[in-house]
Motif scaffolding. Structure first.
Motif, short mmCIF file in Angstrom:
data_model
loop_
_atom_site.label_atom_id
_atom_site.label_comp_id
_atom_site.label_asym_id
_atom_site.label_seq_id
_atom_site.Cartn_x
_atom_site.Cartn_y
_atom_site.Cartn_z
N LEU A 1 -43.48 -21.30 66.16
CA LEU A 1 -43.78 -21.68 64.78
C LEU A 1 -44.06 -20.45 63.92
O LEU A 1 -43.50 -20.31 62.83
N PHE A 2 -44.89 -19.56 64.43
CA PHE A 2 -45.19 -18.35 63.67
C PHE A 2 -43.98 -17.43 63.57
O PHE A 2 -43.82 -16.73 62.58
N GLN A 3 -43.14 -17.43 64.57
CA GLN A 3 -41.94 -16.60 64.53
C GLN A 3 -40.99 -17.08 63.44
O GLN A 3 -40.32 -16.27 62.80
N GLN A 4 -40.96 -18.38 63.21
CA GLN A 4 -40.09 -18.93 62.18
C GLN A 4 -40.70 -18.84 60.78
O GLN A 4 -39.98 -18.62 59.81
N THR A 5 -42.01 -19.03 60.68
CA THR A 5 -42.63 -19.08 59.36
C THR A 5 -43.20 -17.74 58.90
O THR A 5 -43.09 -17.41 57.72
N LEU A 6 -43.84 -17.01 59.79
CA LEU A 6 -44.47 -15.74 59.43
C LEU A 6 -44.08 -14.64 60.43
O LEU A 6 -44.92 -14.17 61.20
N PRO A 7 -42.83 -14.22 60.43
CA PRO A 7 -42.42 -13.24 61.45
C PRO A 7 -43.09 -11.88 61.30
O PRO A 7 -43.16 -11.12 62.27
N GLN A 8 -43.62 -11.58 60.13
CA GLN A 8 -44.25 -10.27 59.93
C GLN A 8 -45.58 -10.13 60.67
O GLN A 8 -46.07 -9.02 60.84
N ILE A 9 -46.16 -11.25 61.12
CA ILE A 9 -47.43 -11.14 61.84
C ILE A 9 -47.24 -11.09 63.35
O ILE A 9 -48.23 -11.06 64.09
#
Length: 126
Positions: free
Chosen positions: A27-35
């Motif tokens: 989920l984070f890789q798709q929505t917030l890859p910069q983190i």
């Protein structure tokens, strides 16, 4: 009823927990890859394997639970420090992001470990 008996199995709970962590990473890789660090999957696999090894040790010898638990914690800490040192030595681009991602996953698995420890103490105390 059958689902509850399946979820009492320790390995099933570990697998379900790991799938939830995997879903969060995706989920984070798709929505917030910069983190996320480029090494997030390496971190995930390492955390999974070390936790699985520690949990396997706990189940291997229930009569020496406390000693095995302490051994598992020492193995986890030493393996984690070694892993961080190797990745940093290899030349990770964003070290701060890598270490932040590592410790977030480390804490997720540590919380699961503490939860299983407490749940194993409950039957003993009754």
């Amino acid at each position: 009823m059958a689902l509850m008996s399946i979820l009492k199995n320790f390995h099933v709970r570990f697998l379900v927990f790991s799938l939830i962590v995997l879903a969060l990473v995706l989920l984070f890789q798709q929505t917030l890859p910069q983190i996320l660090s480029e090494s997030i999957w390496t971190i995930f696999y390492f955390s999974y394997l070390v936790s699985f090894l520690a949990l396997w040790l706990y189940k291997k010898s229930p009569e020496n639970f406390l000693q095995i638990k302490l051994l598992g914690m020492v193995i986890r800490i030493l393996a984690s420090l070694t892993f961080i040192a190797v990745i940093v030595w290899r030349g990770e681009e964003n070290i701060i992001l890598f270490i932040a991602n590592f410790f977030i996953l480390f804490l997720f698995y540590l919380i699961f470990d503490i939860y299983t420890f407490i749940s194993n103490l409950r039957p003993i105390s009754k």
